[in-house]
Write a protein that holds these residues in place. Structure first.
Motif, short mmCIF file in Angstrom:
data_model
loop_
_atom_site.label_atom_id
_atom_site.label_comp_id
_atom_site.label_asym_id
_atom_site.label_seq_id
_atom_site.Cartn_x
_atom_site.Cartn_y
_atom_site.Cartn_z
N ASP A 278 4.58 36.51 2.49
CA ASP A 278 6.00 36.41 2.90
C ASP A 278 6.87 36.07 1.69
O ASP A 278 6.42 35.39 0.77
CB ASP A 278 6.18 35.32 3.98
CG ASP A 278 5.64 35.78 5.32
OD1 ASP A 278 5.19 36.94 5.41
OD2 ASP A 278 5.65 34.97 6.26
N GLU A 279 8.10 36.53 1.76
CA GLU A 279 8.99 36.31 0.61
C GLU A 279 10.15 35.38 0.97
O GLU A 279 10.60 35.36 2.12
CB GLU A 279 9.53 37.65 0.10
CG GLU A 279 8.41 38.51 -0.45
CD GLU A 279 8.90 39.74 -1.20
OE1 GLU A 279 10.12 40.01 -1.18
OE2 GLU A 279 8.05 40.41 -1.81
N PHE A 280 10.61 34.64 -0.02
CA PHE A 280 11.74 33.74 0.13
C PHE A 280 12.66 33.89 -1.07
O PHE A 280 12.25 34.35 -2.12
CB PHE A 280 11.27 32.27 0.18
CG PHE A 280 10.61 31.90 1.45
CD1 PHE A 280 11.35 31.51 2.55
CD2 PHE A 280 9.23 31.95 1.56
CE1 PHE A 280 10.75 31.17 3.74
CE2 PHE A 280 8.60 31.62 2.75
CZ PHE A 280 9.37 31.23 3.84
N ILE A 281 13.89 33.41 -0.87
CA ILE A 281 14.86 33.40 -1.97
C ILE A 281 15.18 31.95 -2.31
O ILE A 281 15.34 31.12 -1.41
CB ILE A 281 16.18 34.07 -1.49
CG1 ILE A 281 15.97 35.55 -1.18
CG2 ILE A 281 17.31 33.86 -2.48
CD1 ILE A 281 15.88 36.41 -2.40
N ILE A 282 15.28 31.66 -3.61
CA ILE A 282 15.95 30.41 -3.99
C ILE A 282 17.15 30.81 -4.84
O ILE A 282 17.08 31.75 -5.65
CB ILE A 282 15.03 29.40 -4.72
CG1 ILE A 282 14.34 30.01 -5.96
CG2 ILE A 282 14.00 28.85 -3.79
CD1 ILE A 282 13.55 28.98 -6.77
N ALA A 283 18.27 30.11 -4.61
CA ALA A 283 19.51 30.53 -5.26
C ALA A 283 19.60 30.04 -6.68
O ALA A 283 20.37 30.57 -7.47
CB ALA A 283 20.71 30.03 -4.46
N GLU A 284 18.82 29.01 -7.01
CA GLU A 284 18.90 28.51 -8.38
C GLU A 284 17.56 27.94 -8.79
O GLU A 284 16.70 27.69 -7.94
CB GLU A 284 20.00 27.45 -8.51
CG GLU A 284 20.08 26.51 -7.37
CD GLU A 284 21.32 25.65 -7.41
OE1 GLU A 284 22.28 25.98 -8.10
OE2 GLU A 284 21.28 24.62 -6.72
N PRO A 285 17.38 27.74 -10.08
CA PRO A 285 16.12 27.18 -10.57
C PRO A 285 15.90 25.78 -9.99
O PRO A 285 16.85 25.17 -9.46
CB PRO A 285 16.34 27.09 -12.09
CG PRO A 285 17.47 27.99 -12.39
CD PRO A 285 18.31 28.04 -11.16
N PRO A 286 14.67 25.25 -10.10
CA PRO A 286 14.43 23.90 -9.57
C PRO A 286 15.44 22.89 -10.12
O PRO A 286 15.86 22.97 -11.27
CB PRO A 286 13.02 23.59 -10.10
CG PRO A 286 12.37 24.92 -10.24
CD PRO A 286 13.45 25.86 -10.65
N THR A 287 15.84 21.97 -9.25
CA THR A 287 16.83 20.95 -9.59
C THR A 287 16.13 19.60 -9.55
O THR A 287 15.27 19.38 -8.69
CB THR A 287 17.93 20.94 -8.49
OG1 THR A 287 18.39 22.27 -8.32
CG2 THR A 287 19.08 20.03 -8.85
N ASN A 288 16.54 18.70 -10.42
CA ASN A 288 15.87 17.39 -10.43
C ASN A 288 16.85 16.25 -10.15
O ASN A 288 17.68 15.91 -10.99
CB ASN A 288 15.16 17.15 -11.76
CG ASN A 288 14.11 16.06 -11.64
OD1 ASN A 288 14.09 15.34 -10.65
ND2 ASN A 288 13.23 15.96 -12.62
#
Ligand code: FES
Length: 326
Positions: free
Chosen positions: A89-99
């Motif tokens: 299954d595929e997903f989208i993330i709108a931005e790189p990992p945030t900390n």
């Protein structure tokens, strides 16, 4: 905004209600790098966005790993991930990992306390602390060994002497003795807490004599629901309807006493991202043009409160009209 497409490359059942998800690039590319304590915001369906901490070795650009607790009473994200998602299954993330929960690598000693699924970012911190050759210790609190995600890996990462497990059988009074663990803060020692709200509050209370800027915490999952119901009991009686005007969209509406601003935005087809619906993840932040706000979130700093509002939980002060920048 650069969308990143991920595909589920592995799923493992870690405990009866916790699954580990491994995500890789859907385009066979390297993923953006990240550091310990980071999270990703997975887009689930049209409106849902859920924040999940990364649990693998920081900087791994081949894969992101996260663990998710199935919350029967949650907002649906964890149920969806557990019940509907399969490998491929595929997903989208709108931005790189945030900390929002970084390690302070200058600290001379690190004390970590994790409760339940709150182990997720702490696992990645363990990898980093070991790599740094740092002085660290983890206290990992769960109901039982069977309900302890990553049990063997945690011993491998932190070392036998680097972790203490606290199994309370479901009764916190049988669990970690916080006064013993947090008695005296050593020079340069930092504390990291991740888990349910009850644990976080108890640890912060017990560490109230620690220097403020040395105590770091991240609230997690089901605890939120508990906290929310406690707070709703207090606030429901005093909530009043109020007016909201959306400057850019040219829309105005009344928020009834039993609805939130975000619910009215959706009802008016105004799209706003969200995840926790509890005022702590930051996703539903909206610009505030005018009006006095009853801020009920745990995300905004005092300095941001004059110009922003978290529309999932915050309301207008009595008699105020809010003008929002959307
Ligand atoms: S949705 Fe998380 S702060 Fe509003």
């Amino acid at each position: 905004m650069s969308l990143i497409k991920l595909k589920v490359s592995d799923i493992q059942q870690l405990t009866i209600n916790i699954k580990m998800f491994e995500l890789k690039s859907a385009n066979d590319e390297l993923l953006p790098s990240w550091d310990a304590g980071s999270h990703i915001d997975l887009q689930i369906g049209d409106h849902m966005r859920r924040s999940y901490s990364l649990a693998n070795k920081p900087g791994d650009t081949e894969r992101y790993e996260t663990a998710i607790l199935r919350e029967a009473d949650g907002g649906g994200g964890s149920k969806y991930m557990h019940d509907e998602v399969s490998i491929g299954d595929e997903f989208i993330i709108a931005e790189p990992p945030t900390n929002l929960f970084p390690l302070d690598e200058k600290a001379s000693r690190h004390l970590l306390i994790g409760g339940g699924i709150g182990i997720t970012p702490l696992r990645s911190m363990g990898y980093r602390l070991r790599e740094l050759g740092a002085d660290f210790h983890l206290h990992y609190c769960t109901k039982s060994k069977e309900e302890t995600a990553f049990y063997e890996e945690i011993i491998e990462i932190f070392g036998v002497d680097g972790v203490t497990f606290h199994h309370d059988g479901g009764n916190p009074s049988n669990g970690i003795k916080l006064d013993d663990v947090l008695g005296a803060q050593e020079e340069g020692q930092h504390l990291y807490i991740c888990g349910p709200g009850g644990l976080i509050n108890a640890v912060r209370d017990a560490a109230s004599h620690w220097q403020d800027d040395t105590v770091h915490f991240e609230l997690f999952s089901s605890a939120n629901s508990d906290q929310k119901s406690a707070e709703v009991g207090l606030s429901e009686k005093s909530d009043q309807p109020f007016e909201v005007e959306l400057k850019q969209s040219g829309i105005s509406f009344t928020v009834p006493e039993d609805k939130s601003i975000i619910e009215l935005l959706w009802a008016n087809n105004v799209d706003v991202m969200y995840a926790c619906e509890d005022g702590w993840c930051g996703n539903c932040k909206v610009g505030l043009i005018s009006g006095k706000v009853d801020h009920r979130d745990e995300f905004l700093d005092e300095s941001d409160r004059a110009n922003f509002i978290q529309v999932c939980v915050s309301r207008a002060m009595p008699g105020e009209k809010l003008v929002l920048d959307i």
